[in-house]
Design a protein around this motif. Structure first.
Motif, short mmCIF file in Angstrom:
data_model
loop_
_atom_site.label_atom_id
_atom_site.label_comp_id
_atom_site.label_asym_id
_atom_site.label_seq_id
_atom_site.Cartn_x
_atom_site.Cartn_y
_atom_site.Cartn_z
N CYS A 57 57.45 53.86 25.75
CA CYS A 57 57.72 53.18 24.49
C CYS A 57 56.76 53.70 23.43
O CYS A 57 55.59 53.99 23.72
CB CYS A 57 57.60 51.67 24.65
SG CYS A 57 56.04 51.12 25.32
N PRO A 58 57.23 53.86 22.21
CA PRO A 58 56.36 54.41 21.17
C PRO A 58 55.27 53.42 20.80
O PRO A 58 55.50 52.23 20.68
CB PRO A 58 57.32 54.66 20.01
CG PRO A 58 58.48 53.79 20.27
CD PRO A 58 58.57 53.59 21.73
N MET A 99 50.51 55.98 23.59
CA MET A 99 51.49 55.38 24.50
C MET A 99 50.74 54.62 25.58
O MET A 99 49.61 54.95 25.92
CB MET A 99 52.34 56.47 25.15
CG MET A 99 53.23 57.17 24.20
SD MET A 99 54.33 58.35 24.95
CE MET A 99 53.66 58.67 26.53
N LYS A 109 57.67 59.14 34.16
CA LYS A 109 57.33 59.80 32.90
C LYS A 109 57.38 61.32 33.06
O LYS A 109 57.93 62.04 32.22
CB LYS A 109 55.95 59.36 32.43
CG LYS A 109 55.66 59.71 30.99
CD LYS A 109 54.24 59.38 30.58
CE LYS A 109 53.93 57.92 30.68
NZ LYS A 109 52.60 57.59 30.12
N HIS A 122 62.22 59.39 25.99
CA HIS A 122 62.49 57.97 25.71
C HIS A 122 63.98 57.74 25.49
O HIS A 122 64.57 56.78 25.99
CB HIS A 122 61.68 57.53 24.49
CG HIS A 122 61.87 56.10 24.13
ND1 HIS A 122 62.36 55.71 22.91
CD2 HIS A 122 61.63 54.97 24.82
CE1 HIS A 122 62.43 54.40 22.86
NE2 HIS A 122 61.98 53.92 24.02
#
Length: 146
Positions: free
Chosen positions: A39-40, A54, A62, A101
């Motif tokens: 998530c940003p 992050m 990831k 993302h």
């Protein structure tokens, strides 16, 4: 999941193994993005931007999604255009994280709806005709239809 550009058999199997196929355990797309650590970050107060780091998340997911994102930006899909628009302003690494993302959100949608992925930039009918037309022509010649 293999219908998503850049996703191979092995990466799809690893992602299913890590994420699972039941999306009800996550609180939507934001929940799975937060769990994966994609998530940003946004830390802004009184108009002053601070670190946008992050969060820590599942390292395996990831890493896999960054590899899939690197493969996806090399295909003729919506990810290539998104990457080319971002890389000018943000650089390669941040653009790959943004694509990862986006891929995670698409994976969540594909797994929750149980339907294949269709890229809006790809004309699937044209691809099918181009792939099968030589075989169709051979059959027409074989049965004297031409």
């Amino acid at each position: 999941m293999q219908t998503i550009p850049g996703t191979s058999v092995i990466s799809a199997a690893y992602l299913i193994g890590e994420i699972g196929d039941d999306m009800s355990c996550f609180d939507g797309m934001k929940g799975i993005s937060s769990w994966a650590g994609l998530c940003p970050g946004n830390n802004e107060s009184a108009g002053k931007r601070k670190s946008g780091r992050m969060r820590k998340g599942n390292k395996m997911v990831k890493t896999l999604l960054c590899e899939v994102a690197n493969a996806a930006v090399k295909t003729k899909s919506q990810f290539k255009g998104k990457y080319q628009g971002l890389v000018i302003r943000r650089g390669h690494k941040r653009s790959i994280i943004a694509i990862a993302h986006k891929l995670l959100r698409i994976i969540y949608t594909v797994l929750s709806r149980r339907k294949a992925y269709f890229d809006p930039d790809i004309n699937y009918e044209e691809l099918m005709v181009r792939r099968n037309s030589p075989r169709w022509l051979q059959m027409m010649v074989k049965y004297n239809m031409v």
